[in-house]
Design an enzyme around this catalytic site. Sequence first.
Site, PDB file in Angstrom:
ATOM      1  N   HIS A 101      -5.310  -2.169   1.821  1.00  0.00           N
ATOM      2  CA  HIS A 101      -4.227  -1.643   1.000  1.00  0.00           C
ATOM      3  C   HIS A 101      -4.680  -1.360  -0.427  1.00  0.00           C
ATOM      4  O   HIS A 101      -5.170  -2.251  -1.115  1.00  0.00           O
ATOM      5  CB  HIS A 101      -3.101  -2.681   0.991  1.00  0.00           C
ATOM      6  CG  HIS A 101      -1.867  -2.263   0.268  1.00  0.00           C
ATOM      7  ND1 HIS A 101      -1.365  -2.950  -0.807  1.00  0.00           N
ATOM      8  CD2 HIS A 101      -1.024  -1.231   0.478  1.00  0.00           C
ATOM      9  CE1 HIS A 101      -0.252  -2.374  -1.214  1.00  0.00           C
ATOM     10  NE2 HIS A 101      -0.022  -1.331  -0.458  1.00  0.00           N
ATOM     11  N   HIS A 156      -0.709   3.841  -8.082  1.00  0.00           N
ATOM     12  CA  HIS A 156       0.508   3.343  -7.432  1.00  0.00           C
ATOM     13  C   HIS A 156       1.762   3.484  -8.285  1.00  0.00           C
ATOM     14  O   HIS A 156       2.769   4.033  -7.844  1.00  0.00           O
ATOM     15  CB  HIS A 156       0.339   1.876  -7.039  1.00  0.00           C
ATOM     16  CG  HIS A 156       1.568   1.304  -6.413  1.00  0.00           C
ATOM     17  ND1 HIS A 156       2.577   0.718  -7.157  1.00  0.00           N
ATOM     18  CD2 HIS A 156       1.972   1.255  -5.127  1.00  0.00           C
ATOM     19  CE1 HIS A 156       3.539   0.316  -6.348  1.00  0.00           C
ATOM     20  NE2 HIS A 156       3.207   0.632  -5.118  1.00  0.00           N
TER      21      HIS A 156
END
Length: 306
Positions: A55, A97
């Site tokens: 991730h 992100h």
Amino acid sequence: MYVRPAAATAAAFLGFTLTLLGGTAQAAAPGPGTASPAGPATRRAEVGEPVVYAHRGAAAYAPENTLDSIDLARRLGFDWVENDVQRTKDGELVVIHDDTLARTTDVEQVFPDRKPWRVKDFTAAEIARLDAGSWFGEEYAGAFVPTLREYLDRVQGNRQKLLLEIKNPGLYPGIEEQTLKVLGEAGWLDERHVSQRLVVQSFSADSVRIVHGLRPDLVTAFLGTPTVPDLPKYAEFTDRINPWHTTISADWVAAVHGLRGPHGKAMEVDTWTVDDAATARKVQAMGVDGIITNAPDVVRDAVGGV
Ligand code: G3P
Ligand code: CA
């Protein structure tokens, strides 16, 4: 000055045509949303352990969404990496992100007067000046926010595979088309990549539907946990449902598996973000096909998988 050569592929995304994307036909039958009697035998987890996705790279051990993080995932032995794609003020796709630069770069020191430091308010050249590694550890000083093209080239160079998330698409009209354009320019839309090395996902169902419409051959995933009665609607345009691990049960996973997606295969489940062994074993027992984790080595030790 923004000097990295790959960044010269600034987004000339307006006006490109869908034919440039060169989509190929999807599998025809059985239709999406239909029951999947033979499906479970074809799912990935049935032939081995869950697939493990690093991730934001191996984000427990290196600064997220940097080239260092995917390099570390490679050194740890992981093929699949996940990232987040957003767009700069001047139209470059970058890998980050948050919708601001504050948490993962030194933007507050470099541009103190630009609060709230939104990604979409900075040019690619400005973002290229930022240190995206020191916040995580001094050994990563000099890491930068990669453009999507830089990131794709490194994933390719590492012989890795990509779970690409279109992040905050509501902020970036047309980001789906632009993302596909960059993927195509980087060689990621040929048959080998599309069939084996690339999945595109989003929390936005509309965004996933747009990607599926533009490139019906691509594997897509919706991030979320639709109710069981709603699942057939999702099966019309996405192959996978990727939920937060706290929101699922074995019955829900089985309900997803019981449907066929747009390519006529059983739908699959990759859950996030699981960073401890006990939770990894718990979701494995529920039958998930993949586990998305900041600590891929921990998950691999618990449940196997690469
Ligand atoms: O891939 C799943 C996961 O990345 C979704 O959440 O917020 O980490 O992008 P987030
Ligand atoms: Ca993500």
